[in-house]
Design a protein around this motif. Structure first.
Motif, PDB file in Angstrom:
ATOM      1  N   HIS A 174     -36.627   9.203   7.061  1.00  0.00           N
ATOM      2  CA  HIS A 174     -35.426   9.068   7.876  1.00  0.00           C
ATOM      3  C   HIS A 174     -34.401   8.161   7.225  1.00  0.00           C
ATOM      4  O   HIS A 174     -33.282   8.027   7.733  1.00  0.00           O
ATOM      5  CB  HIS A 174     -35.784   8.556   9.279  1.00  0.00           C
ATOM      6  CG  HIS A 174     -36.266   7.140   9.293  1.00  0.00           C
ATOM      7  ND1 HIS A 174     -37.562   6.790   9.000  1.00  0.00           N
ATOM      8  CD2 HIS A 174     -35.603   5.988   9.571  1.00  0.00           C
ATOM      9  CE1 HIS A 174     -37.691   5.472   9.098  1.00  0.00           C
ATOM     10  NE2 HIS A 174     -36.525   4.974   9.438  1.00  0.00           N
ATOM     11  N   HIS A 175     -34.761   7.517   6.089  1.00  0.00           N
ATOM     12  CA  HIS A 175     -33.815   6.674   5.375  1.00  0.00           C
ATOM     13  C   HIS A 175     -32.953   7.467   4.399  1.00  0.00           C
ATOM     14  O   HIS A 175     -31.909   6.978   3.970  1.00  0.00           O
ATOM     15  CB  HIS A 175     -34.553   5.568   4.613  1.00  0.00           C
ATOM     16  CG  HIS A 175     -35.288   4.612   5.516  1.00  0.00           C
ATOM     17  ND1 HIS A 175     -34.639   3.760   6.385  1.00  0.00           N
ATOM     18  CD2 HIS A 175     -36.625   4.401   5.692  1.00  0.00           C
ATOM     19  CE1 HIS A 175     -35.543   3.046   7.054  1.00  0.00           C
ATOM     20  NE2 HIS A 175     -36.747   3.419   6.654  1.00  0.00           N
ATOM     21  N   ASP A 176     -33.388   8.674   4.017  1.00  0.00           N
ATOM     22  CA  ASP A 176     -32.598   9.455   3.058  1.00  0.00           C
ATOM     23  C   ASP A 176     -32.514  10.936   3.423  1.00  0.00           C
ATOM     24  O   ASP A 176     -32.063  11.751   2.626  1.00  0.00           O
ATOM     25  CB  ASP A 176     -33.195   9.312   1.652  1.00  0.00           C
ATOM     26  CG  ASP A 176     -34.632   9.853   1.557  1.00  0.00           C
ATOM     27  OD1 ASP A 176     -35.155  10.339   2.584  1.00  0.00           O
ATOM     28  OD2 ASP A 176     -35.204   9.789   0.466  1.00  0.00           O
ATOM     29  N   ASN A 177     -32.946  11.291   4.639  1.00  0.00           N
ATOM     30  CA  ASN A 177     -33.012  12.703   4.996  1.00  0.00           C
ATOM     31  C   ASN A 177     -31.654  13.398   4.974  1.00  0.00           C
ATOM     32  O   ASN A 177     -31.547  14.574   4.635  1.00  0.00           O
ATOM     33  CB  ASN A 177     -33.648  12.874   6.380  1.00  0.00           C
ATOM     34  CG  ASN A 177     -32.903  12.117   7.467  1.00  0.00           C
ATOM     35  OD1 ASN A 177     -32.583  10.944   7.309  1.00  0.00           O
ATOM     36  ND2 ASN A 177     -32.608  12.778   8.558  1.00  0.00           N
ATOM     37  N   PHE A 178     -30.589  12.667   5.312  1.00  0.00           N
ATOM     38  CA  PHE A 178     -29.289  13.307   5.388  1.00  0.00           C
ATOM     39  C   PHE A 178     -28.704  13.606   4.013  1.00  0.00           C
ATOM     40  O   PHE A 178     -27.807  14.439   3.896  1.00  0.00           O
ATOM     41  CB  PHE A 178     -28.328  12.457   6.216  1.00  0.00           C
ATOM     42  CG  PHE A 178     -28.660  12.456   7.682  1.00  0.00           C
ATOM     43  CD1 PHE A 178     -28.845  13.652   8.364  1.00  0.00           C
ATOM     44  CD2 PHE A 178     -28.802  11.270   8.378  1.00  0.00           C
ATOM     45  CE1 PHE A 178     -29.155  13.661   9.718  1.00  0.00           C
ATOM     46  CE2 PHE A 178     -29.112  11.279   9.730  1.00  0.00           C
ATOM     47  CZ  PHE A 178     -29.293  12.479  10.400  1.00  0.00           C
ATOM     48  N   MET A 179     -29.181  12.924   2.985  1.00  0.00           N
ATOM     49  CA  MET A 179     -28.760  13.272   1.639  1.00  0.00           C
ATOM     50  C   MET A 179     -29.229  14.689   1.305  1.00  0.00           C
ATOM     51  O   MET A 179     -28.483  15.508   0.754  1.00  0.00           O
ATOM     52  CB  MET A 179     -29.334  12.278   0.621  1.00  0.00           C
ATOM     53  CG  MET A 179     -28.968  12.599  -0.824  1.00  0.00           C
ATOM     54  SD  MET A 179     -29.614  11.361  -1.982  1.00  0.00           S
ATOM     55  CE  MET A 179     -31.392  11.636  -1.793  1.00  0.00           C
ATOM     56  N   TYR A 180     -30.493  15.001   1.669  1.00  0.00           N
ATOM     57  CA  TYR A 180     -31.032  16.336   1.427  1.00  0.00           C
ATOM     58  C   TYR A 180     -30.346  17.374   2.307  1.00  0.00           C
ATOM     59  O   TYR A 180     -30.063  18.491   1.872  1.00  0.00           O
ATOM     60  CB  TYR A 180     -32.539  16.350   1.683  1.00  0.00           C
ATOM     61  CG  TYR A 180     -33.325  15.530   0.703  1.00  0.00           C
ATOM     62  CD1 TYR A 180     -33.707  16.056  -0.531  1.00  0.00           C
ATOM     63  CD2 TYR A 180     -33.682  14.208   0.993  1.00  0.00           C
ATOM     64  CE1 TYR A 180     -34.427  15.301  -1.442  1.00  0.00           C
ATOM     65  CE2 TYR A 180     -34.399  13.447   0.093  1.00  0.00           C
ATOM     66  CZ  TYR A 180     -34.775  13.997  -1.130  1.00  0.00           C
ATOM     67  OH  TYR A 180     -35.482  13.239  -2.025  1.00  0.00           O
ATOM     68  N   LEU A 181     -30.082  17.018   3.554  1.00  0.00           N
ATOM     69  CA  LEU A 181     -29.452  17.959   4.460  1.00  0.00           C
ATOM     70  C   LEU A 181     -28.010  18.247   4.042  1.00  0.00           C
ATOM     71  O   LEU A 181     -27.546  19.390   4.136  1.00  0.00           O
ATOM     72  CB  LEU A 181     -29.493  17.423   5.891  1.00  0.00           C
ATOM     73  CG  LEU A 181     -28.912  18.330   6.976  1.00  0.00           C
ATOM     74  CD1 LEU A 181     -29.580  19.705   6.958  1.00  0.00           C
ATOM     75  CD2 LEU A 181     -29.067  17.692   8.348  1.00  0.00           C
ATOM     76  N   THR A 182     -27.293  17.222   3.579  1.00  0.00           N
ATOM     77  CA  THR A 182     -25.933  17.425   3.079  1.00  0.00           C
ATOM     78  C   THR A 182     -25.934  18.402   1.919  1.00  0.00           C
ATOM     79  O   THR A 182     -25.104  19.321   1.838  1.00  0.00           O
ATOM     80  CB  THR A 182     -25.308  16.098   2.641  1.00  0.00           C
ATOM     81  OG1 THR A 182     -25.287  15.183   3.738  1.00  0.00           O
ATOM     82  CG2 THR A 182     -23.885  16.297   2.146  1.00  0.00           C
ATOM     83  N   PHE A 183     -26.874  18.211   0.995  1.00  0.00           N
ATOM     84  CA  PHE A 183     -26.985  19.108  -0.156  1.00  0.00           C
ATOM     85  C   PHE A 183     -27.306  20.527   0.295  1.00  0.00           C
ATOM     86  O   PHE A 183     -26.716  21.506  -0.188  1.00  0.00           O
ATOM     87  CB  PHE A 183     -28.075  18.605  -1.107  1.00  0.00           C
ATOM     88  CG  PHE A 183     -28.336  19.538  -2.263  1.00  0.00           C
ATOM     89  CD1 PHE A 183     -27.480  19.577  -3.353  1.00  0.00           C
ATOM     90  CD2 PHE A 183     -29.447  20.382  -2.247  1.00  0.00           C
ATOM     91  CE1 PHE A 183     -27.719  20.442  -4.406  1.00  0.00           C
ATOM     92  CE2 PHE A 183     -29.694  21.244  -3.293  1.00  0.00           C
ATOM     93  CZ  PHE A 183     -28.826  21.277  -4.386  1.00  0.00           C
ATOM     94  N   ALA A 184     -28.243  20.662   1.255  1.00  0.00           N
ATOM     95  CA  ALA A 184     -28.653  21.992   1.715  1.00  0.00           C
ATOM     96  C   ALA A 184     -27.508  22.719   2.413  1.00  0.00           C
ATOM     97  O   ALA A 184     -27.282  23.912   2.186  1.00  0.00           O
ATOM     98  CB  ALA A 184     -29.853  21.867   2.649  1.00  0.00           C
ATOM     99  N   LEU A 185     -26.772  22.016   3.262  1.00  0.00           N
ATOM    100  CA  LEU A 185     -25.653  22.640   3.964  1.00  0.00           C
ATOM    101  C   LEU A 185     -24.540  23.029   3.003  1.00  0.00           C
ATOM    102  O   LEU A 185     -23.941  24.110   3.122  1.00  0.00           O
ATOM    103  CB  LEU A 185     -25.119  21.692   5.039  1.00  0.00           C
ATOM    104  CG  LEU A 185     -26.004  21.495   6.270  1.00  0.00           C
ATOM    105  CD1 LEU A 185     -25.491  20.340   7.121  1.00  0.00           C
ATOM    106  CD2 LEU A 185     -26.077  22.769   7.097  1.00  0.00           C
TER     107      LEU A 185
END
Length: 224
Positions: free
Chosen positions: A3-14
């Motif tokens: 949960h400390h870096d999950n949005f980095m992966y989600l930003t890339f995926a989107l």
């Protein structure tokens, strides 16, 4: 992924999802679009695994990607309108669920950090995709909900055009090449434009301001 870096992966995926949709529409035939849209499931799975939540609903949400894959496969072989409509509704509900989970982590948990700033960007992208699905469903259901589109009524051909239209509306650019023709779709369009402006003015500005204030306080404490 935590949960400390999950949005980095989600930003890339989107971002990859949006880019691949545009590339497929630009350089390949229509059949490739269906394959590209299937990558949406991967994006959704990343969101489910990445967004921190201890609620059992998050585990049960894995049902949605499975149902999306199943309806996509059935629709690919049968071209049944009901199946494809169900497929889009499942995608819509899961995007809404993902956006809600993202909002909870961004707004209601812990201090503001770089990951949460990325999360707010992800939420903005998810809003655009949610409205793109609403527009696609409206066009499929009414048949004449928007002007400026091609003759095809296949969802995987309409969806890329509505992604473009959705983000143009969300950012209030309003080029006018695609426009709503029904009262309901006009409501969706202006309500999205209003939501986009309030989102940027309230959530993003608040998060960035809180982050800058936190950094200033940390700097003052360090100097002492």
């Amino acid at each position: 992924m935590t949960h400390h870096d999950n949005f980095m992966y989600l930003t890339f995926a989107l971002t990859l999802l949006l880019l691949s949709t545009a590339i497929a529409q630009q350089f390949f035939d229509d059949s490739i679009q269906r394959f590209v849209q299937s990558t949406t499931v991967v994006t959704l799975l990343l969101a489910v695994w990445g967004v921190k939540s201890e609620h059992v609903l998050l585990t049960k949400a894995a049902i949605f990607p499975s149902a999306i894959i199943l309806t996509s496969m059935i629709g690919n072989y049968t071209n049944a309108f009901g199946i494809e409509f169900t497929h889009l509704i499942l995608m819509l509900f899961f995007f809404i669920f993902t956006a809600f989970q993202t909002l909870k982590q961004v707004i209601f948990s812990g201090k503001i950090d770089g990951n949460k700033i990325l999360g707010s960007i992800c939420l903005y992208l998810l809003l655009g995709l949610i409205w793109a699905l609403l527009y696609t469903l409206a066009q499929l259901y009414f048949g004449n909900a928007f002007s400026g589109l091609g003759e095809s009524q296949a969802w995987y051909i309409l969806f890329p055009d509505f992604i473009y239209f959705s983000f143009v509306t969300l950012t209030t650019l309003g080029f006018g090449d695609i426009s709503p023709t029904l009262p309901l779709t006009r409501f969706l369009v202006y309500f999205q434009a209003i939501s986009g402006q309030f989102y940027l003015a309230i959530i993003i500005a608040s998060l960035v301001g809180a982050r800058m204030s936190s950094m200033t306080q940390e700097g003052d404490q360090h100097n002492r």
